[in-house]
Enzyme design. Structure first.
Site, PDB file in Angstrom:
ATOM      1  N   CYS A   1      52.357  78.448  33.793  1.00  0.00           N
ATOM      2  CA  CYS A   1      53.269  77.397  34.241  1.00  0.00           C
ATOM      3  C   CYS A   1      53.041  77.238  35.738  1.00  0.00           C
ATOM      4  CB  CYS A   1      54.723  77.791  34.012  1.00  0.00           C
ATOM      5  SG  CYS A   1      55.157  77.948  32.295  1.00  0.00           S
TER       6      CYS A   1
ATOM      7  N   ARG B   1      48.039  73.928  35.207  1.00  0.00           N
ATOM      8  CA  ARG B   1      48.516  75.242  34.750  1.00  0.00           C
ATOM      9  C   ARG B   1      49.373  75.125  33.495  1.00  0.00           C
ATOM     10  NH1 ARG B   1      48.215  79.277  38.613  1.00  0.00           N
ATOM     11  NH2 ARG B   1      49.872  80.381  37.521  1.00  0.00           N
TER      12      ARG B   1
ATOM     13  N   TRP C   1      54.163  75.342  30.352  1.00  0.00           N
ATOM     14  CA  TRP C   1      53.340  75.570  29.161  1.00  0.00           C
ATOM     15  C   TRP C   1      54.245  76.359  28.225  1.00  0.00           C
ATOM     16  CZ3 TRP C   1      50.679  79.925  26.806  1.00  0.00           C
ATOM     17  CH2 TRP C   1      49.770  79.537  25.826  1.00  0.00           C
TER      18      TRP C   1
ATOM     19  N   ASN D   1      57.931  81.495  35.726  1.00  0.00           N
ATOM     20  CA  ASN D   1      56.601  81.565  35.117  1.00  0.00           C
ATOM     21  C   ASN D   1      56.445  82.988  34.586  1.00  0.00           C
ATOM     22  OD1 ASN D   1      53.932  81.295  34.392  1.00  0.00           O
ATOM     23  ND2 ASN D   1      53.139  81.577  36.459  1.00  0.00           N
ATOM     24  N   GLY D   2      56.212  83.127  33.276  1.00  0.00           N
ATOM     25  CA  GLY D   2      56.076  84.459  32.685  1.00  0.00           C
ATOM     26  C   GLY D   2      56.857  84.526  31.391  1.00  0.00           C
TER      27      GLY D   2
ATOM     28  N   GLU E   1      29.958  79.978  23.644  1.00  0.00           N
ATOM     29  CA  GLU E   1      30.606  79.194  24.701  1.00  0.00           C
ATOM     30  C   GLU E   1      30.540  77.710  24.377  1.00  0.00           C
ATOM     31  OE1 GLU E   1      32.546  79.334  27.005  1.00  0.00           O
ATOM     32  OE2 GLU E   1      32.159  77.625  28.313  1.00  0.00           O
TER      33      GLU E   1
ATOM     34  N   LYS F   1      33.744  75.205  24.091  1.00  0.00           N
ATOM     35  CA  LYS F   1      33.874  73.968  24.886  1.00  0.00           C
ATOM     36  C   LYS F   1      34.205  72.794  23.977  1.00  0.00           C
ATOM     37  CE  LYS F   1      34.396  74.954  28.245  1.00  0.00           C
ATOM     38  NZ  LYS F   1      34.487  76.349  28.234  1.00  0.00           N
TER      39      LYS F   1
ATOM     40  N   GLU G   1      37.803  73.068  22.313  1.00  0.00           N
ATOM     41  CA  GLU G   1      39.004  73.069  23.165  1.00  0.00           C
ATOM     42  C   GLU G   1      39.246  71.723  23.835  1.00  0.00           C
ATOM     43  OE1 GLU G   1      39.302  75.498  26.698  1.00  0.00           O
ATOM     44  OE2 GLU G   1      37.155  75.527  26.925  1.00  0.00           O
TER      45      GLU G   1
ATOM     46  N   HIS H   1      23.674  84.490   6.367  1.00  0.00           N
ATOM     47  CA  HIS H   1      24.598  85.477   5.775  1.00  0.00           C
ATOM     48  C   HIS H   1      25.976  84.867   5.544  1.00  0.00           C
ATOM     49  CE1 HIS H   1      21.635  88.616   6.352  1.00  0.00           C
ATOM     50  NE2 HIS H   1      21.490  88.221   7.607  1.00  0.00           N
TER      51      HIS H   1
ATOM     52  N   LYS I   1      45.405  76.184  32.043  1.00  0.00           N
ATOM     53  CA  LYS I   1      44.235  76.676  32.754  1.00  0.00           C
ATOM     54  C   LYS I   1      44.247  78.192  32.881  1.00  0.00           C
ATOM     55  CE  LYS I   1      40.468  76.538  35.087  1.00  0.00           C
ATOM     56  NZ  LYS I   1      39.209  76.285  34.350  1.00  0.00           N
TER      57      LYS I   1
HETATM   58  C1  AGP Z   1      37.736  78.253  28.885  1.00  0.00           C
HETATM   59  O1  AGP Z   1      37.254  76.913  28.881  1.00  0.00           O
HETATM   60  C2  AGP Z   1      39.202  78.330  28.552  1.00  0.00           C
HETATM   61  N1  AGP Z   1      39.967  77.494  29.403  1.00  0.00           N
HETATM   62  C3  AGP Z   1      39.716  79.741  28.446  1.00  0.00           C
HETATM   63  O2  AGP Z   1      39.045  80.351  27.379  1.00  0.00           O
HETATM   64  C4  AGP Z   1      39.525  80.641  29.699  1.00  0.00           C
HETATM   65  O3  AGP Z   1      38.162  80.925  29.887  1.00  0.00           O
HETATM   66  C5  AGP Z   1      40.270  81.955  29.445  1.00  0.00           C
HETATM   67  O4  AGP Z   1      41.640  81.667  29.332  1.00  0.00           O
HETATM   68  C6  AGP Z   1      40.050  83.000  30.552  1.00  0.00           C
HETATM   69  O5  AGP Z   1      40.524  82.498  31.773  1.00  0.00           O
HETATM   70  P1  AGP Z   1      40.144  83.318  33.129  1.00  0.00           P
HETATM   71  O6  AGP Z   1      38.661  83.206  33.293  1.00  0.00           O
HETATM   72  O7  AGP Z   1      40.903  82.603  34.196  1.00  0.00           O
HETATM   73  O8  AGP Z   1      40.584  84.736  32.923  1.00  0.00           O
END
Ligand code: AGP
Length: 607
Positions: free
Chosen positions: A2, A27, A73, A99-100, A480, A484, A487, A503, A602
């Site tokens: 957040c 965030r 969030w 936040n938390g 990765e 991408k 997400e 497999h 983020k």
């Molecule tokens: C990656 O595109 C995502 N946004 C997510 O997987 C991110 O990499 C993950 O939350 C880890 O974040 P960090 O690198 O800030 O620890």
């Protein structure tokens, strides 16, 4: 997770807070709200949706010189106006943003309800404001200090009371909080992106610290009222680094920045005279480096895939056993700490709670944990035993791109450093450095052909399932690429080792499920071609990311993206760029909110 912000000073607090929330929106963006002092009381405005929806609810003439704001969030409670922060107490004079996660909120809520407090939201955060109200007499700071010890869980909070206009109290435990020091004005925020437009002077709070800010200054203490002396640090980022600079989305800007961000990650860290690398901040002696017998790396998401590349490099180059592990798994596995083992925590934000608490667990058991972070002053950067900043500049888009290539840059450098202390010869080290320094130019060549990838995305964006296949050091890149795509476009995608497709996953192949293969010109190319043919034999569409000039593959697959040739181990840099672009253009084609995909944030600072 957040975004929180507080302001007091001569400017229009409402405008400062809303502008700050826009910069913190990455965030979390389910809902947002403000509480500002106005004519002796607090004016609270909240809205489901984004900052623009909140802004539309705020009267143009709302004047105030202090206040707080929040962009959420959701963790507890659906996304609606009522669950949006700030939360206010029964009098309406006290407001808090959080936040938390408060883990014992149910028992606290029951206790407070029994004492007559009225709750409106489904959130855990609302217990904080009623707990402070319970202790508030005529001193907000004192009431906060009496309330905090009852909270179990993580918090970064900022609060105001109408009876103390111009005073803002903040406290930190497990979620980031940074103070900005301006001229007769003060700020509190989750991170520096919210304050950089006003000041470059920052103070980073640590867990257990409480701060009281007023326009003319601040006081930091601990929960027992002991004064805490804090160092004022200079923010190194520039404002334009957190602007889009003409790009439609931050993600496009950050993909295109990668030649420069890779250069920044390696610059000043290569020693050509010794054909090795220098990484300041490791806090390890030469003897320590010589004694490393094993490396273990913890991370989440994209950083985990970068860590997998790093582990592969450490085994291939300095020949040191290495493994990347999901931080969330390590934390609760009662990890075994082996001697002469070096740990890394890899994280762009430096705030991912899975990684932060896994690091704390490893350190509690005596491990040495170094951080590979992007955000200076972040929790993991500060709690680690040393480490390396990747210097990729602020990464605002939720989908991580330039951080990935900067993270693996650090692993290439660290692998070179260790290898040159072991068996890598001077000339091999020189060749390694040449390869590494050629990468930014090769990335530029791939970026120059991005419109071809855009056309390809148009062709495939309406498929509902994808497979991404890679082998060896490129297997994590396949993972990765799948992350991408899913997400930001919401298309289902899975990454696999190419050989693994037979497999089981090959059962998924049909004309509507494309497979994207990474095909470097390495020793395994022939086997990958065989895997491709297995897919084609079942009428599957195949896209190949291959090395320029690979004529044979053009006759086998449906579409290709050609990348420049490089030495085998360096292909992750080059293979990932087309995958980032493919995901980006698919998301555009589908009209997705590329920088702020649904359900995501983020920095995930909750478990
Ligand atoms: C990656 O595109 C995502 N946004 C997510 O997987 C991110 O990499 C993950 O939350 C880890 O974040 P960090 O690198 O800030 O620890």
């Amino acid at each position: 997770m957040c975004g929180i912000i507080g302001y007091c000073g001569p400017k229009n607090a409402t405008k400062v807070i809303v502008q700050g929330l826009r910069r913190l929106e990455y965030r979390g963006y389910d809902s947002a709200g403000i509480a500002v002092g106005s004519n002796g009381s607090l004016k609270v405005i909240k809205s489901k949706g984004k900052i623009k929806d909140l802004h539309n609810k705020i009267p143009e003439d709302l004047e105030s010189t202090y206040g707080i704001g929040h962009t959420r969030w959701a963790t507890h409670g659906v996304v609606n106006d009522i669950n949006a922060h700030p939360h206010v107490d029964c009098t309406g004079d006290l407001a808090v943003v959080h936040n938390g996660i408060i883990e014992n909120f149910e028992s606290l809520k029951n206790m407070l309800k029994a004492e007559g407090h009225t709750f409106h939201s489904e959130t855990d955060s609302e217990v904080i404001v009623h707990l402070i109200e319970k202790y508030f007499k005529d001193d907000l700071e004192k009431a906060v200090k009496e309330a905090l010890p009852l909270l179990k869980g993580t918090f970064g909070i900022v609060c105001v009371h109408a009876k103390e206009p111009g005073t803002i109290v903040g406290a930190r435990n497990g979620s980031p909080l940074v103070m900005g020091i301006g001229l007769d004005e003060m700020f509190l925020a989750s991170d520096v992106t919210a304050i950089i437009a006003h000041t470059k002077q920052a103070v980073y709070l640590e867990d257990g610290e409480i701060v009281v800010i007023k326009p003319d200054g601040f006081v930091t203490t601990d929960i027992d009222d002991r004064q805490v002396t804090k160092e004022i640090e200079q923010i190194t980022w520039e404002l334009q680094e957190i602007e889009k600079n003409g790009h439609p989305f931050f993600m496009e800007k950050e993909i295109i920045e990668q030649p420069e961000s890779i250069r920044r990650a390696i610059s000043g860290r290569i020693d050509k005279d010794q054909a090795t690398a220098h990484l300041g901040g490791l806090n390890l002696s030469t003897k320590d480096l010589t004694n490393i017998e094993r490396v273990k790396i913890i991370a989440a998401g994209t950083s985990y895939y970068a860590s997998m590349v790093g582990a592969y490099l450490l085994e291939a180059i300095p020949r040191i056993p290495a493994i990347a592990e999901l931080a969330s798994e390590v934390r609760y596995r009662n990890p075994i700490i082996e001697k002469n083992t070096l740990y890394f925590a890899v994280t762009q934000s430096g705030e991912t709670v899975d990684t932060l608490y896994a690091m704390k667990e490893l350190k509690r058991k005596g491990a040495t944990v170094l951080g590979i972070c992007n955000v200076v002053g972040s929790s993991i950067a500060r709690d680690s035993d040393g480490g390396v900043y990747i210097h990729s500049g602020p990464e605002i888009a939720v989908a991580s791109t330039k951080a990935f290539t900067s993270q693996i840059s650090v692993f290439y450098l660290f692998s070179l450093l260790l290898a040159r202390m072991r068996d890598l010869s001077f000339s091999e080290g020189e060749k390694f450095i040449q390869d590494l320094q050629s990468i930014p130019f090769k990335v530029e060549k791939i970026l120059d052909m991005r419109l071809k990838i855009k056309e390809m995305a148009k062709k495939y964006a309406h498929c509902s399932d994808f497979l991404f296949l890679g082998r060896g050091v490129n297997y994590p890149v396949a993972l990765e690429g799948a992350l991408k795509l899913k997400e930001i476009s919401y298309i289902h995608a899975e990454g696999y080792s190419s050989a693994e497709i037979k497999h089981g996953p090959i059962a998924l192949i049909n004309e509507d499920t494309p497979s994207l293969f990474l095909v470097p010109d390495d020793d395994l190319r022939g086997k990958i071609i065989s895997n491709i043919k297995e897919v084609k034999a079942r009428k599957g569409k195949v896209i190949a990311i291959c090395v320029e000039g690979d004529e044979e593959i053009k006759d086998i697959v449906d579409d290709i993206v050609e990348i420049p040739k490089t030495t085998e181990l360096f292909y992750p840099f080059l293979m990932v760029i087309p995958l980032q672009l493919f995901a980006y253009y698919c998301a555009l084609e589908l009209g997705r909110d590329v920088d702020q995909p649904r359900n995501l944030a983020k920095s995930v600072t909750v478990e």
